[in-house]
Every structure is written in C-alpha cells, then in structure tokens.
Design an enzyme around this catalytic site. Sequence first.
Site, PDB file in Angstrom:
ATOM      1  N   TYR A 173      28.379 -18.448 -17.950  1.00 51.36           N
ATOM      2  CA  TYR A 173      28.969 -19.570 -18.176  1.00 51.36           C
ATOM      3  C   TYR A 173      30.601 -19.704 -18.324  1.00 51.36           C
ATOM      4  O   TYR A 173      31.171 -20.071 -17.439  1.00 51.36           O
ATOM      5  CB  TYR A 173      28.314 -20.368 -19.607  1.00 51.36           C
ATOM      6  CG  TYR A 173      28.830 -21.645 -19.716  1.00 51.36           C
ATOM      7  CD1 TYR A 173      28.364 -22.885 -19.109  1.00 51.36           C
ATOM      8  CD2 TYR A 173      29.791 -22.001 -20.935  1.00 51.36           C
ATOM      9  CE1 TYR A 173      28.865 -24.200 -19.376  1.00 51.36           C
ATOM     10  CE2 TYR A 173      30.307 -23.325 -20.961  1.00 51.36           C
ATOM     11  CZ  TYR A 173      29.747 -24.314 -20.469  1.00 51.36           C
ATOM     12  OH  TYR A 173      30.236 -25.779 -20.844  1.00 51.36           O
ATOM     13  N   ARG A 233      22.607 -27.270 -29.345  1.00 48.13           N
ATOM     14  CA  ARG A 233      24.050 -27.200 -29.786  1.00 48.13           C
ATOM     15  C   ARG A 233      24.246 -27.566 -31.369  1.00 48.13           C
ATOM     16  O   ARG A 233      23.068 -28.260 -31.862  1.00 48.13           O
ATOM     17  CB  ARG A 233      24.951 -28.180 -29.067  1.00 48.13           C
ATOM     18  CG  ARG A 233      25.359 -27.332 -27.526  1.00 48.13           C
ATOM     19  CD  ARG A 233      26.136 -28.287 -26.787  1.00 48.13           C
ATOM     20  NE  ARG A 233      25.258 -28.849 -25.989  1.00 48.13           N
ATOM     21  CZ  ARG A 233      25.909 -29.884 -24.808  1.00 48.13           C
ATOM     22  NH1 ARG A 233      27.160 -29.648 -24.499  1.00 48.13           N
ATOM     23  NH2 ARG A 233      25.084 -30.626 -24.196  1.00 48.13           N
TER      24      ARG A 233
HETATM   25  P1  NAD Z   1      24.345 -31.582 -19.943  1.00 47.73           P
HETATM   26  O1  NAD Z   1      23.311 -30.414 -19.830  1.00 47.73           O
HETATM   27  O2  NAD Z   1      23.776 -32.674 -20.941  1.00 47.73           O
HETATM   28  O3  NAD Z   1      24.504 -32.047 -18.487  1.00 47.73           O
HETATM   29  C1  NAD Z   1      24.668 -31.266 -17.535  1.00 47.73           C
HETATM   30  C2  NAD Z   1      23.753 -32.295 -16.310  1.00 47.73           C
HETATM   31  O4  NAD Z   1      23.907 -31.248 -15.011  1.00 47.73           O
HETATM   32  C3  NAD Z   1      22.420 -32.113 -16.549  1.00 47.73           C
HETATM   33  O5  NAD Z   1      22.077 -33.536 -16.147  1.00 47.73           O
HETATM   34  C4  NAD Z   1      21.626 -31.213 -15.684  1.00 47.73           C
HETATM   35  O6  NAD Z   1      20.327 -31.409 -15.246  1.00 47.73           O
HETATM   36  C5  NAD Z   1      22.772 -31.174 -14.601  1.00 47.73           C
HETATM   37  N1  NAD Z   1      22.723 -29.895 -13.643  1.00 47.73           N
HETATM   38  C6  NAD Z   1      22.705 -28.628 -14.295  1.00 47.73           C
HETATM   39  N2  NAD Z   1      22.895 -27.611 -13.293  1.00 47.73           N
HETATM   40  C7  NAD Z   1      22.700 -28.307 -12.051  1.00 47.73           C
HETATM   41  C8  NAD Z   1      22.545 -28.087 -10.870  1.00 47.73           C
HETATM   42  N3  NAD Z   1      22.642 -26.683 -10.330  1.00 47.73           N
HETATM   43  N4  NAD Z   1      22.339 -28.910  -9.950  1.00 47.73           N
HETATM   44  C9  NAD Z   1      22.519 -30.215 -10.191  1.00 47.73           C
HETATM   45  N5  NAD Z   1      22.531 -30.760 -11.555  1.00 47.73           N
HETATM   46  C10 NAD Z   1      22.632 -29.650 -12.389  1.00 47.73           C
HETATM   47  O7  NAD Z   1      25.668 -31.132 -20.498  1.00 47.73           O
HETATM   48  P2  NAD Z   1      26.881 -32.021 -20.849  1.00 47.73           P
HETATM   49  O8  NAD Z   1      27.132 -31.484 -22.557  1.00 47.73           O
HETATM   50  O9  NAD Z   1      26.819 -33.347 -20.477  1.00 47.73           O
HETATM   51  O10 NAD Z   1      28.030 -31.085 -20.029  1.00 47.73           O
HETATM   52  C11 NAD Z   1      28.629 -31.833 -18.769  1.00 47.73           C
HETATM   53  C12 NAD Z   1      29.559 -30.820 -18.163  1.00 47.73           C
HETATM   54  O11 NAD Z   1      30.656 -30.673 -19.107  1.00 47.73           O
HETATM   55  C13 NAD Z   1      28.959 -29.483 -17.840  1.00 47.73           C
HETATM   56  O12 NAD Z   1      29.558 -29.170 -16.803  1.00 47.73           O
HETATM   57  C14 NAD Z   1      29.589 -28.513 -18.869  1.00 47.73           C
HETATM   58  O13 NAD Z   1      29.944 -27.323 -18.872  1.00 47.73           O
HETATM   59  C15 NAD Z   1      30.735 -29.342 -19.360  1.00 47.73           C
HETATM   60  N6  NAD Z   1      31.248 -29.173 -20.817  1.00 47.73           N
HETATM   61  C16 NAD Z   1      30.653 -30.031 -21.807  1.00 47.73           C
HETATM   62  C17 NAD Z   1      31.118 -29.779 -23.030  1.00 47.73           C
HETATM   63  C18 NAD Z   1      30.433 -30.294 -24.330  1.00 47.73           C
HETATM   64  O14 NAD Z   1      30.581 -30.043 -25.267  1.00 47.73           O
HETATM   65  N7  NAD Z   1      29.406 -31.277 -24.043  1.00 47.73           N
HETATM   66  C19 NAD Z   1      31.996 -28.696 -23.336  1.00 47.73           C
HETATM   67  C20 NAD Z   1      32.858 -28.237 -22.478  1.00 47.73           C
HETATM   68  C21 NAD Z   1      32.265 -28.286 -21.100  1.00 47.73           C
HETATM   69  N1  UDP Z   2      25.465 -23.035 -34.579  1.00 48.66           N
HETATM   70  C1  UDP Z   2      24.883 -22.845 -35.767  1.00 48.66           C
HETATM   71  N2  UDP Z   2      23.595 -23.507 -35.962  1.00 48.66           N
HETATM   72  C2  UDP Z   2      22.832 -24.006 -34.927  1.00 48.66           C
HETATM   73  C3  UDP Z   2      23.653 -24.059 -33.544  1.00 48.66           C
HETATM   74  C4  UDP Z   2      24.726 -23.395 -33.420  1.00 48.66           C
HETATM   75  O1  UDP Z   2      25.591 -22.228 -36.648  1.00 48.66           O
HETATM   76  O2  UDP Z   2      21.716 -24.477 -35.150  1.00 48.66           O
HETATM   77  C5  UDP Z   2      27.029 -22.380 -34.450  1.00 48.66           C
HETATM   78  C6  UDP Z   2      27.012 -21.604 -33.157  1.00 48.66           C
HETATM   79  O3  UDP Z   2      26.740 -20.205 -33.722  1.00 48.66           O
HETATM   80  C7  UDP Z   2      28.552 -21.706 -33.113  1.00 48.66           C
HETATM   81  C8  UDP Z   2      28.977 -23.202 -33.339  1.00 48.66           C
HETATM   82  O4  UDP Z   2      27.350 -23.533 -34.250  1.00 48.66           O
HETATM   83  O5  UDP Z   2      29.334 -21.007 -34.023  1.00 48.66           O
HETATM   84  C9  UDP Z   2      28.689 -24.139 -32.312  1.00 48.66           C
HETATM   85  O6  UDP Z   2      27.767 -23.809 -31.584  1.00 48.66           O
HETATM   86  P1  UDP Z   2      27.269 -24.755 -30.166  1.00 48.66           P
HETATM   87  O7  UDP Z   2      26.216 -24.179 -29.633  1.00 48.66           O
HETATM   88  O8  UDP Z   2      27.219 -25.937 -30.406  1.00 48.66           O
HETATM   89  O9  UDP Z   2      28.431 -24.410 -29.175  1.00 48.66           O
HETATM   90  P2  UDP Z   2      29.586 -23.212 -28.855  1.00 48.66           P
HETATM   91  O10 UDP Z   2      30.719 -23.861 -29.232  1.00 48.66           O
HETATM   92  O11 UDP Z   2      29.165 -22.208 -29.275  1.00 48.66           O
HETATM   93  O12 UDP Z   2      29.361 -23.238 -27.324  1.00 48.66           O
END
Ligand code: NAD
Ligand code: UDP
Length: 347
Positions: free
Chosen positions: A155, A196
């Site tokens: 990732y 998460r």
């Molecule tokens: P999510 O898993 O809910 O959404 C991701 C979506 O992408 C899903 O609907 C999944 O089915 C689709 N997907 C995955 N692989 C695919 C593929 N190969 N082809 C087509 N569709 C595909 O996650 P999210 O939290 O909504 O995250 C959305 C974006 O934001 C992601 O790219 C993630 O890396 C980025 N992001 C999110 C967070 C967060 O905290 N939510 C933080 C950092 C980055």
């Molecule tokens: N974490 C935790 N308990 C859980 C899930 C996550 O203590 O049930 C911790 C994880 O080890 C990390 C932080 O919470 O330190 C945030 O985790 P998350 O998976 O939400 O996202 P990350 O920022 O690590 O990608």
Amino acid sequence: MLQKVHDGKTRTVLVAGGAGFVGSHLCDALLLRGDKVICVDSFLTGSRANVRPLENHPKFRLVEQDVCHLLNIEEQVHQVYNLACAASPPSYQADPVHTMMTCVAGTGNLLALAERHNASFLQASTSEVYGDPEEHPQREDYRGNVSCTGPRACYDEGKRAAEALCFDMLRAGRTDARVVRIFNTYGPRMQPNDGRIISNLLVQALSGDPLTIYGSGEQTRSFCFVTDLVAGLMALMDVDPNPGAPVNIGNPGEFTINELAAMILTMVPGRSEIVYRPLPKDDPQRRRPDIARAKELLDWEPKVPLSQGLQETADYFASVLFEPGLRARPSREKPRPGLTGALQIGA
Ligand code: NAD
Ligand code: UDP
C-alpha cells in the site's frame, strides 16, 4: 502547466472507487452540485448499499470494473478522481499483489483515460507515504520513512509509485494530475468489519464486546470527518492553477488510541472493557498533518470536531448493526479473496 477551464455546462466526473466509504460521499457531493457522475468500482471493499440511493439518479451511472483492466469510457469526461484501492490494513494486506497492481496499473489506466479525455485527475494518496515518520507533524516536503519490504509496503510503496506516475504525467504535459495525501478519515458508510480503528472500536462498543487496542495504545493518529475530506478533495480538483505538488488533507487534532477508546466508552456506555493485543509490524507511532499548504492554496481547514463526528458515526453503526441480518463483527482477518490474476494485466 496544463489546466482546464470549465465551460459552464454540466461536468461529467468519473469517480473510481465511488462505491467505497469516501467515494460514495464524493459521488453524493458531486451530484448535489449538478455534475454527472460515472462511478467505477469492483466492489472489492466497497458496497452496493453505499450507492443504492443513487442508482435511479438520472445523472448517476455505475460501471462495475476493476481499474487494473483498461477502461473505455466513450462519454466525454471532465474530471477523474482515483479513489480505487482497499484502504484498511487488513483489506489491503489480504491480497498485497493486487493492492500494488491497483496502485500502479490502476492509476496508470486512469491517468491514460484522463489524458485521452483531456480531463483533470486527482489521485487519493495517503499519509502512509510518510511511513513511520521521523518528523512531526508531517509536512508535504518530508520524504518519509517507509519499509519497502514489510507487510504495509504493498500500500505505502504502491501509493508512492502512483504519486510518481502522476507527477511524471504532469511534468510531461500529458495530464493535469493533482495529488492529495489523506490522513485517517472516518464517518458513516465505513464497513463495520473494515478493520480500521474507529469502525472497530465503535462496533465493539455498540456490541458490548471488548475494545481491542494494539500495542500500548500510546501511538497517535489524527482523525478527519468524511465531509471535511470531501470538501478538500473537491477544492484541490477545482483550484486553478494546479498546485503541482501534493497537498495534505487531514485534521491536525492528534489523539492516542487510548484517548480515542476512552472517548468512545464515554459516548457508548455499556459493558465493554479494553483488551490489549500485539502491535502489527511497522505500525506507525505518530501521525499528524501539517495543513498549512491546504489552508493557503485551498482556503481549506476541517470543521467537524472529533466528538461530533464520532457521534454521527456511532449513530450510523447503531442503525446498520442492529437491523436484522446485518450484524457484523470487526476483524483484522478479512476473508476477501481479491484478484491475484491482476499480475497478468498487460501481458
Ligand atoms: P474503501 O475501501 O471504502 O474504498 C475503496 C473503494 O475502491 C472500494 O469501493 C473498492 O471496492 C474500490 N476498489 C478497490 N480496488 C479496486 C480496483 N482494483 N478496481 C476498482 N475498484 C476498486 O476505502 P476509503 O476509505 O473510501 O478510501 C478511498 C481512497 O482514499 C483509497 O484510495 C485510500 O487509499 C484513500 N485513503 C483513505 C484514507 C482513509 O482514512 N479513509 C486515508 C488515506 C487514503
Ligand atoms: N488499532 C487498534 N485496534 C484496532 C484497530 C487498529 O489499536 O482494532 C490501531 C492500529 O494498530 C494503529 C491505529 O489503531 O496504530 C490506527 O489503525 P488503522 O487501521 O485505523 O489505520 P492506520 O493509520 O494504521 O493505517
């Protein structure tokens, strides 16, 4: 520098990953302002339920496809948001090869599509590009401390490669590519078994199960509510000119995991206790965004405090968890098969 001027007609916006947690909120916001939306999703981690209310919207179209495969959209597209990628550690580690291919081949395919359509492009990158950071808070010019061989590398390194692709396409004058580095975001429509921290702890508290804390719980994260993030994504896509550099979007409020668990236990009173589990490998110790660039370039800052956002998210989980047949438990071992066949893409 490439930049697009909107002609005032209806914009058509492609949202890859639009059936996911963040993507579905973005689709809502784009439709609300009058855009046409093409949602492309493979439903790997997203859910049909997230976009079901939009299915009969005259300006919404759903294309079920994995972005690792070439995309052919005939209709003129003006903007492409790339949110397609599993985002929680258990789901992106379930099929790490597919995660890497989604970041690299998937982003490449979507950039090529944006180039063909002369469309602006926004890449959802992540605070994970900073890895386990040695600088605090994290500014965009910090280059990070990332393992390229550990379990998070599919990732973290995949997203770093995707950023490189975006800036190469931009420098070559081929695509108006923009990059947002998203910090931990939460809210309604996270999957209850996403894995998460906020979904896990809220679902555990609502179910009366023990709250699982990994490690000492003294590691920190900064949590942004989803509507704040979506406003930031749209601001970066629409700003003129293209900043030509990544922009952090996140809430600088920094909390230890122990503090977060205590807030949740106060908000959802019940029988839950806290249990401590081993810290996953390469788990970052601290994370907090420096958002000076977003403030200056986009006039953006988060508005929703953690207490308010957590309450809205708790209400959402309470509504879905206790509907008959929908109760799901959080899990680190998510049994999603993924698509290892993605390695054959382009062969
Ligand atoms: P999510 O898993 O809910 O959404 C991701 C979506 O992408 C899903 O609907 C999944 O089915 C689709 N997907 C995955 N692989 C695919 C593929 N190969 N082809 C087509 N569709 C595909 O996650 P999210 O939290 O909504 O995250 C959305 C974006 O934001 C992601 O790219 C993630 O890396 C980025 N992001 C999110 C967070 C967060 O905290 N939510 C933080 C950092 C980055
Ligand atoms: N974490 C935790 N308990 C859980 C899930 C996550 O203590 O049930 C911790 C994880 O080890 C990390 C932080 O919470 O330190 C945030 O985790 P998350 O998976 O939400 O996202 P990350 O920022 O690590 O990608």
